[in-house]
Design an enzyme around this catalytic site. Sequence first.
Site, short mmCIF file in Angstrom:
data_model
loop_
_atom_site.label_atom_id
_atom_site.label_comp_id
_atom_site.label_asym_id
_atom_site.label_seq_id
_atom_site.Cartn_x
_atom_site.Cartn_y
_atom_site.Cartn_z
CD GLU A 73 -2.84 -1.35 0.83
OE1 GLU A 73 -3.31 -0.33 0.30
OE2 GLU A 73 -3.33 -2.47 0.71
CE LYS B 104 -3.64 -11.06 6.68
NZ LYS B 104 -2.61 -10.76 5.68
N1 HSE Z 1 -1.75 -6.60 2.88
C1 HSE Z 1 -1.85 -8.01 3.04
C2 HSE Z 1 -0.53 -8.66 2.62
C3 HSE Z 1 -2.95 -8.65 2.24
O1 HSE Z 1 0.37 -8.00 2.13
O2 HSE Z 1 -0.43 -9.86 2.79
C4 HSE Z 1 -4.28 -8.50 2.88
O3 HSE Z 1 -4.27 -9.08 4.15
#
Ligand code: HSE
Length: 442
Positions: free
Chosen positions: A197, A212
């Site tokens: 991002e 997670k």
């Molecule tokens: N931004 C996360 C990653 C994906 O780079 O794995 C969405 O959880």
Amino acid sequence: MQDHSEPNKLFIGLAGLGTVGSGLVTLLKDNADIIRKRTGRSIILKKVLVHNLNKPRKVELPPDVVLTDNLHDLTDDPTLDAIVEVIGGQDTASQIISKALDAGKDVVTANKALLAENGLPLFAKANEKGCLLRYEASVAGAIPIVQTLKESLAGNRIFSLIGILNGTSNYILSRMTTEKLDFASALKEAQELGFAEADPSLDIDGFDTAHKLCLLIRLAFGVHYNFPDIPVQGIRNLQAIDIQLANELGYHIKLIGQVREVSDTTKTSKLEAGVFPALVPLHFLLARVDGSFNALHITANAAGSLFFHGRGAGDLPTASAVLADLLAVARHESPNNTGYFEPNLPMALTLSPGQAASCYYMRIMVEDYPGVLRDIAGCMACEQINMSHVVQRADANTSNSSYVPLVILTHETTAQAMSAAIERINELKLPKEPIVIFKVLA
Ligand code: HSE
């Protein structure tokens, strides 16, 4: 909770038309026949909630789909059976899920941050309303780990989970390893390729992995691990020299999310959880997980050792998990949202981070003089730390060539003992830069 007014159709509203939302629109179209064959029903997208009605879209929506920027158009619409929330963020997403559940709608979400930090009231509401609250896409994208823990491994006692749960970080670490890039260049490359991002903090600082992990802990152990209590260390300050030295010693550095059941000094069973960069031996499967892939290794009392590998992000891989949840909704599956019978999960009994046992890698930048190793080894011995490997690399590529890296690998010790040894070494004013330590998986 659907009223089955059109039993052959499941009408859905979609909140969010970014990467995952667009992927879902594509899959609903491309896999429409599979969906009908699997469930006997068609999944019909009726409304899509977006932030900006005029923004150009990545996908073409079916002609009858209504686009709205008012969340009530979704949550208050009695003709919608289920809501898919892939808008991200917490406030609006929480409002959408909460109102949808209040209205008796089933919900599918990919929102790990919300479910990890503020999920308990939503699970309670889903339970009270008898609605499905499904979240396969929230952990490791396409890897079907939520259902695996809730159902396929439901009869097992889980001992440990260890995984690479963030594709952006893994991509950066892979490029630092194979191309010898520094962190900033690898991050820039990941951003240019669209992996990272514009603000990559959640990924590189480890919080996405921790979100997670928090969900996995609930699913695997049936307890709530307070999110702020998970120790989190990211990869932002990782230096190329440590990747290089680790590699020469037979390890890859990976951003790891780990939870395991351990006994404390009173033989009480507790959970030890954390997110940290670690040296992973090259012969471990986890060390070979490259690029933006995710992977998870589970140890369970009956199933034994299991390893999952796949795409943890991206439009179709994440939409694959969202769609699987929608198919469960279409099949009228009974809610099994947390995976446990009791609606209120107990708090986890947790091991204090200082007591956690691990092997360690330690790099100390020192002046190269007779006795420096003796002085450092003395500090380690004072804390009962047993060294397994010592190497001084006078030829290492460092920013200051008048100092050399002294690298020590230890046998298993505690975080507390390592901190105490570092304090002793610092008191002797031996390090010329801050000491770097990482856990080593064994
Ligand atoms: N931004 C996360 C990653 C994906 O780079 O794995 C969405 O959880």
